[in-house]
Write a protein that holds these residues in place. Structure first.
Motif, PDB file in Angstrom:
ATOM      1  N   ASN A  78       1.797  -9.020   8.647  1.00  0.00           N
ATOM      2  CA  ASN A  78       0.430  -9.045   8.093  1.00  0.00           C
ATOM      3  C   ASN A  78       0.063  -7.876   7.182  1.00  0.00           C
ATOM      4  N   GLN A  79       1.024  -7.052   6.764  1.00  0.00           N
ATOM      5  CA  GLN A  79       0.660  -6.007   5.801  1.00  0.00           C
ATOM      6  C   GLN A  79       0.246  -6.682   4.501  1.00  0.00           C
ATOM      7  N   LYS A  80      -0.907  -6.238   3.961  1.00  0.00           N
ATOM      8  CA  LYS A  80      -1.427  -6.869   2.733  1.00  0.00           C
ATOM      9  C   LYS A  80      -0.681  -6.345   1.512  1.00  0.00           C
ATOM     10  N   GLY A 106       8.625   1.452   1.295  1.00  0.00           N
ATOM     11  CA  GLY A 106       7.450   2.213   0.877  1.00  0.00           C
ATOM     12  C   GLY A 106       6.202   1.539   1.407  1.00  0.00           C
ATOM     13  N   MET A 107       5.134   1.579   0.621  1.00  0.00           N
ATOM     14  CA  MET A 107       3.897   0.908   1.024  1.00  0.00           C
ATOM     15  C   MET A 107       3.814  -0.460   0.347  1.00  0.00           C
ATOM     16  N   ILE A 108       4.805  -0.787  -0.461  1.00  0.00           N
ATOM     17  CA  ILE A 108       4.778  -2.044  -1.222  1.00  0.00           C
ATOM     18  C   ILE A 108       5.223  -3.191  -0.335  1.00  0.00           C
ATOM     19  N   GLU A 153      -5.624   1.610  -1.300  1.00  0.00           N
ATOM     20  CA  GLU A 153      -4.686   0.755  -0.549  1.00  0.00           C
ATOM     21  C   GLU A 153      -3.425   1.532  -0.162  1.00  0.00           C
ATOM     22  N   MET A 154      -2.890   2.282  -1.113  1.00  0.00           N
ATOM     23  CA  MET A 154      -1.634   3.002  -0.845  1.00  0.00           C
ATOM     24  C   MET A 154      -1.846   4.082   0.222  1.00  0.00           C
ATOM     25  N   THR A 155      -2.901   4.880   0.069  1.00  0.00           N
ATOM     26  CA  THR A 155      -3.089   5.955   1.052  1.00  0.00           C
ATOM     27  C   THR A 155      -3.471   5.377   2.414  1.00  0.00           C
ATOM     28  N   GLY A 156      -4.235   4.281   2.410  1.00  0.00           N
ATOM     29  CA  GLY A 156      -4.599   3.643   3.676  1.00  0.00           C
ATOM     30  C   GLY A 156      -3.353   3.190   4.423  1.00  0.00           C
ATOM     31  N   LEU A 157      -2.453   2.550   3.718  1.00  0.00           N
ATOM     32  CA  LEU A 157      -1.214   2.070   4.341  1.00  0.00           C
ATOM     33  C   LEU A 157      -0.343   3.233   4.810  1.00  0.00           C
ATOM     34  N   PRO A 211       3.995  -3.253  13.567  1.00  0.00           N
ATOM     35  CA  PRO A 211       2.920  -4.148  14.033  1.00  0.00           C
ATOM     36  C   PRO A 211       1.550  -3.623  13.575  1.00  0.00           C
ATOM     37  N   PRO A 212       0.635  -4.530  13.241  1.00  0.00           N
ATOM     38  CA  PRO A 212      -0.645  -4.099  12.676  1.00  0.00           C
ATOM     39  C   PRO A 212      -1.399  -3.168  13.618  1.00  0.00           C
TER      40      PRO A 212
END
Ligand code: DCS
Length: 492
Positions: A68-70, A310-312, A373-377, A467-468
């Motif tokens: 579920n990662q956006k 990464g965060m991608i 989004e990037m820093t949040g992830l 996991p989320p």
């Protein structure tokens, strides 16, 4: 004459016994037996079967969007416009500009111009030249040293790049490639496929999975004395499954070793932005380290990167690249020939690779959201890694080194005698036995350490911390309860 068309009566031409033995022998635990069982359990739940858990959690694989990662909004906006260029027609401008920020629209236009034809056309076998140039510019900015687009290959994930480079590097069964233990099994599997020889060198768990250059030198010399033609050294930095990051001094020693022992260095740097202690241990690329080494003009280096991590986390899109430094010109020609046989890497993956290396800049309309989004992830991944590490270190008989990078923890488990005996009875490795029971009790699928190889007599497992966050406490509690029950059962 009558022909026999009765299929039942005819033996198969191709059988497991006569197939390519290297494929038969190849093992890849990340998607092995346990992952297959996890899928069965997922189906059973979908069909309403009652199990001790409500969901199956795939922690066996670093596949963030499965959990579920956006996806990053800007990247998907651009690729969606590239996929459907009709949206860029002048008559659609009024509608589309309400849906997409102007920099996403402009970027898509630029990419389509760079690609030239439709993205449904084959591209240059090495990857679209302008997209490769964007990778070269990224490397130059990251490292402070120039990069040549002609030395860069865009690839379908890092995997296909690693496979091509290992193929070109190995001549016969005597060709040896140094791989870390524990390692990511792409390396051992590909070497098995090629019929070449993996030469293991060990990372030291007690010192945070550190790498001892003198020990590698010993390993090289020993292997050579037994007739193995050791040609290359694989380094995974940050480590998978071990999560360690190399320090800059250690990297210089690795380069010196490669120079002195005549080894090609393969630097797998797919986790270069998954760095959780950036002050203490920032990521340094081997390209940068090479440029600062006295032998910067001679040491042969290939480094790999990917859009999967990464965060991608765009794993399914299959994009990545490798950069070659100081390889022989004739070998580069052969490498190009190899790439041309596959025609080209998929163009959608190439586009995502170029977006990864040229994200929105400060001041661009999409920058704020991208940055958020990037820093949040990133912050969330870091929190989850620390939380799971603490959970593991709290379990009886378990110790776990922190993940300084990557997406995994690799705890060591010390199992009671009774559990070892039961695993032996079942003809299972103790870590596989433990992971099987964890899956059946909690729905959490992890990978036994034996899938990555480990020091004899030690047992581990690898879990992602993907996991989320909203489900993370439940996930941790499930593992905690399983482990307590397991120890109660087998410590008796
Ligand atoms: N190198 C390392 C160290 C990896 O961990 C992976 C993927 C790859 C290369 C190849 O990835 P791509 O081909 O997608 O770029 N890691 C696997 C893993 O251990 N879990 O998920 C996939």
């Amino acid at each position: 004459m009558t022909l026999n068309y009765d299929n039942e009566a005819l033996p198969k031409v191709l059988t497991v016994e006569n197939m390519n033995p290297h494929i038969r022998e190849m093992e890849y635990a990340v998607r092995g037996r346990l992952a297959i069982r996890a899928e069965e359990l997922r189906d059973a739940l979908a069909q309403g079967e009652k199990l001790p858990f409500k969901t199956v959690v795939s922690c066996n694989i670093g596949n963030p969007q499965q959990l579920n990662q956006k996806p990053i909004t800007f990247f998907r906006q651009v690729v969606s416009l590239c996929e459907n260029p009709d949206l860029l027609a002048p008559e659609k401008e009024a509608i589309v500009s309400q849906l997409y920020p102007i920099d996403a629209i402009e970027r898509a236009r630029q990419i389509l111009k760079d690609v030239g034809a439709s993205i449904g056309a084959y591209s240059h076998s090495q990857g679209v030249p302008a997209l490769r140039k964007s990778v070269a510019d990224f490397i130059a900015e990251r490292d402070g040293h120039p990069a040549d687009p002609n030395s860069i290959y865009l690839t379908q994930g890092a995997s296909s790049g690693v496979q091509n480079i290992l193929s070109i590097l190995t001549q016969n069964e005597k060709s040896g490639i140094l791989i870390p233990i524990p390692q990511y099994p792409l390396y051992s599997a590909t070497l098995t496929l090629l019929g070449a020889t993996p030469v293991p060198y060990y990372l030291d768990e007690e010192t945070g999975w550190s790498l001892d250059v003198e020990e590698i030198r010993q390993t090289v010399r020993e292997a050579r004395s037994k007739g193995t033609d050791v040609r290359a050294l694989v380094i995974i930095n940050p480590g998978n499954p071990t999560g360690q990051c190399l320090d800059a001094l250690n990297m210089q020693d690795v380069l010196t070793l490669c120079h002195q022992e005549r080894l090609v260095l393969l630097a797998d740097e797919v986790y270069q932005t998954n760095i959780y202690e950036p002050e203490q241990r920032p990521f340094v690329s081997f390209k940068k380290a090479l440029k600062e080494h006295p032998q910067h003009d001679t040491i042969e280096l290939v480094s790999f990167h990917s859009i999967s991590k990464g965060m991608i986390g765009e794993c399914g899109r299959r994009g990545g690249y490798f950069e070659c430094c100081n390889l022989d010109k004739g070998v580069m020609d052969q490498l190009y020939k190899m790439a041309s046989v596959s025609l080209c890497p998929n163009v959608s993956g190439q586009i995502m690779t170029s977006l990864m290396v040229t994200p929105p800049k400060q001041g661009d309309p999409s920058y704020e959201l991208y940055h958020k989004e990037m820093t949040g992830l990133y912050e969330s991944l870091r929190r989850r890694s620390k939380k799971l590490e603490a959970v593991f270190n709290d379990l009886e008989g378990v110790t776990c080194q922190p993940a300084m990078g990557s997406m995994y923890l690799f705890p060591r488990i010390r199992l009671p005698e009774k559990a070892l005996a039961r695993a032996a009875e079942l003809n299972q490795k103790p870590d596989a036995f433990y992971c099987d029971l964890m899956l059946e009790a909690t729905g959490v699928c992890v990978v036994p350490g034996s899938g990555f190889a480990q020091k004899d007599g030690t047992w581990h497992f690898r879990s992602t911390f993907l996991p989320p966050e909203e489900l993370f406490d439940d996930f941790c509690n499930g593992i905690r309860k399983f482990h307590q029950d397991f120890m109660n059962e087998y410590n008796k």
